[in-house]
Design an enzyme around this catalytic site. Sequence first.
Site, PDB file in Angstrom:
ATOM      1  N   ASP A  20       0.798  -1.225   0.000  1.00 10.65           N
ATOM      2  CA  ASP A  20       0.000   0.000   0.000  1.00 10.65           C
ATOM      3  C   ASP A  20       0.832   1.277   0.000  1.00 10.65           C
ATOM      4  O   ASP A  20       1.949   1.335   0.498  1.00 10.65           O
ATOM      5  CB  ASP A  20      -0.955   0.024   1.188  1.00 10.65           C
ATOM      6  CG  ASP A  20      -0.244  -0.169   2.524  1.00 10.65           C
ATOM      7  OD1 ASP A  20       0.713  -0.949   2.602  1.00 10.65           O
ATOM      8  OD2 ASP A  20      -0.665   0.460   3.523  1.00 10.65           O
TER       9      ASP A  20
ATOM     10  N   GLU B  79      -0.589  -2.204   5.086  1.00 12.03           N
ATOM     11  CA  GLU B  79       0.347  -2.193   6.224  1.00 12.03           C
ATOM     12  C   GLU B  79       0.223  -0.897   7.015  1.00 12.03           C
ATOM     13  O   GLU B  79       0.375  -0.887   8.242  1.00 12.03           O
ATOM     14  CB  GLU B  79       1.789  -2.370   5.735  1.00 12.03           C
ATOM     15  CG  GLU B  79       2.803  -2.595   6.833  1.00 12.03           C
ATOM     16  CD  GLU B  79       3.228  -1.333   7.559  1.00 12.03           C
ATOM     17  OE1 GLU B  79       3.469  -1.400   8.785  1.00 12.03           O
ATOM     18  OE2 GLU B  79       3.327  -0.273   6.913  1.00 12.03           O
ATOM     19  N   GLU B  80      -0.076   0.193   6.319  1.00 14.55           N
ATOM     20  CA  GLU B  80      -0.197   1.492   6.983  1.00 14.55           C
ATOM     21  C   GLU B  80      -1.519   1.635   7.740  1.00 14.55           C
ATOM     22  O   GLU B  80      -1.771   2.658   8.372  1.00 14.55           O
ATOM     23  CB  GLU B  80      -0.084   2.629   5.959  1.00 14.55           C
ATOM     24  CG  GLU B  80       1.205   2.647   5.140  1.00 14.55           C
ATOM     25  CD  GLU B  80       2.429   3.016   5.963  1.00 14.55           C
ATOM     26  OE1 GLU B  80       2.282   3.342   7.160  1.00 14.55           O
ATOM     27  OE2 GLU B  80       3.537   2.982   5.413  1.00 14.55           O
TER      28      GLU B  80
ATOM     29  N   ARG C  50      18.410  -5.869  14.174  1.00  8.69           N
ATOM     30  CA  ARG C  50      18.421  -5.762  15.628  1.00  8.69           C
ATOM     31  C   ARG C  50      17.685  -6.948  16.233  1.00  8.69           C
ATOM     32  O   ARG C  50      16.572  -7.263  15.803  1.00  8.69           O
ATOM     33  CB  ARG C  50      17.732  -4.467  16.073  1.00  8.69           C
ATOM     34  CG  ARG C  50      17.758  -4.236  17.593  1.00  8.69           C
ATOM     35  CD  ARG C  50      17.061  -2.940  17.959  1.00  8.69           C
ATOM     36  NE  ARG C  50      17.079  -2.727  19.401  1.00  8.69           N
ATOM     37  CZ  ARG C  50      18.081  -2.171  20.063  1.00  8.69           C
ATOM     38  NH1 ARG C  50      19.156  -1.766  19.403  1.00  8.69           N
ATOM     39  NH2 ARG C  50      18.024  -2.012  21.365  1.00  8.69           N
TER      40      ARG C  50
ATOM     41  N   HIS D  76       7.254   8.875   4.828  1.00  9.25           N
ATOM     42  CA  HIS D  76       5.910   9.441   5.047  1.00  9.25           C
ATOM     43  C   HIS D  76       5.871  10.942   4.785  1.00  9.25           C
ATOM     44  O   HIS D  76       5.000  11.639   5.303  1.00  9.25           O
ATOM     45  CB  HIS D  76       5.394   9.156   6.473  1.00  9.25           C
ATOM     46  CG  HIS D  76       5.031   7.734   6.708  1.00  9.25           C
ATOM     47  ND1 HIS D  76       3.928   7.342   7.453  1.00  9.25           N
ATOM     48  CD2 HIS D  76       5.604   6.570   6.305  1.00  9.25           C
ATOM     49  CE1 HIS D  76       3.860   6.016   7.486  1.00  9.25           C
ATOM     50  NE2 HIS D  76       4.872   5.527   6.800  1.00  9.25           N
TER      51      HIS D  76
END
Length: 437
Positions: A103, A169-170, A214, A403
Amino acid sequence: MKKTLLCLGFALSSIGGQAQNQALKTKVAQKAASLESKVVNWRRDFHQNPELGNREFKTAETIAAHLRSLGIEVQTGVAKTGVVGILKGGKPGPVVALRADMDALPVKERVNLPFASKVMGEYNGQAVGVMHACGHDTHVAMLMGTAEVLASIKNEIKGTVKFIFQPAEEGPPEGEEGGAELMVKEGVLTNPKVDVIFGLHINAQTEVGQIKYRPKGTMASSDWFTIQVNGKQSHGAYPWQSIDPIVTASQIVLGLQTIVSRNVNLTQNAAVVSVGQINGGVRSNIIPESLTLSGTIRTLDSETQDFIHGRIKTIATNIAESAGASAEVSIAKKTLITYNEPSLTEQMLPTLQAAAGKDHVHLTEALTGAEDFSFYQAKISGLFYFIGGMPKGKKASDMPSHHTPDFYIDEGSFVLGMTSMAHLTLDYMEMKTNSKK
């Protein structure tokens, strides 16, 4: 003697398997390099024609058509517009999932590119520009390339690969379900049951050719809170007749700032409490009866998350009570903590180092941004890592943030994205196969 010969046989078998796997990875690297221009063209087409969450219709069609052309079994309409491809290898083994998000965002592009987005759309009832302002276009293109790479060596793959192209996903539009949470709910990790999942994210502040990772909490949970402050309305000229929810809310905002600055041990994990909205009142000379505060909480471990939730409720209700008002607190968990299981991270680190070069793989700081890849990791082991999208010679501080209208990605890491995903798949399968001997 028999035991010695048996052990020697296993050792030779393991060495032979490693040699075959290395030869296979050489083929992968060559195939990925040959696909670079094709992947770049896919990415540019997706970038020029972005689609918002749960509306990725054309994107899904392009993906499905490509997977079918490779002889991969395809499922469409998963979690609204998601596409799942299943590649069954020629040999038995585990099921490895690879995920890309599809998306775009309600952002109007300002980047001067020949393939810049001019698309307009609708988001929660508003007309908006639409832009791939986070790099999901690159994720889709790289996973399509990875699918082609792995399909080319299908008969030599020791297991099954599940390609997950995920919408929203957003976050889905208001009133809709979507994203990884819905994909899991609809069974994307079953039939066949997935053993492990790998995902990557391109990063505009990391140099091309670099990988960052990480263990443990990698990206934060995203929780949204709402606090309704109830007081007593009065004329603005006679404030002593009111119980002022605006003054009370202001004190609550200040009180919330002490949670991170005074209550959380920031040497162990980062945390964020931010108020993003204050809504209340209709006129400048009327003290309203109530108003609403809303904001976000970001944490990297569940203990800190629970602690902050409790502190918000305590601070808000007690400050309101001290003013003669009342506060109603609600907290919604939107996205889980993106948690890289330490043992899996350690196990797969040599694979990432081999793909990029040991000097190009670095431990990264935790990020307070959120990723719904976490919903897969809540069910199975998963590794989420970052590849560079910053042009060489640039400084991270010079690159526009994700963004934003000026977000820009260099396309120089696409081959690395494909090879790293394919190598993770092959190495995990090899490890699992050897562990059963």
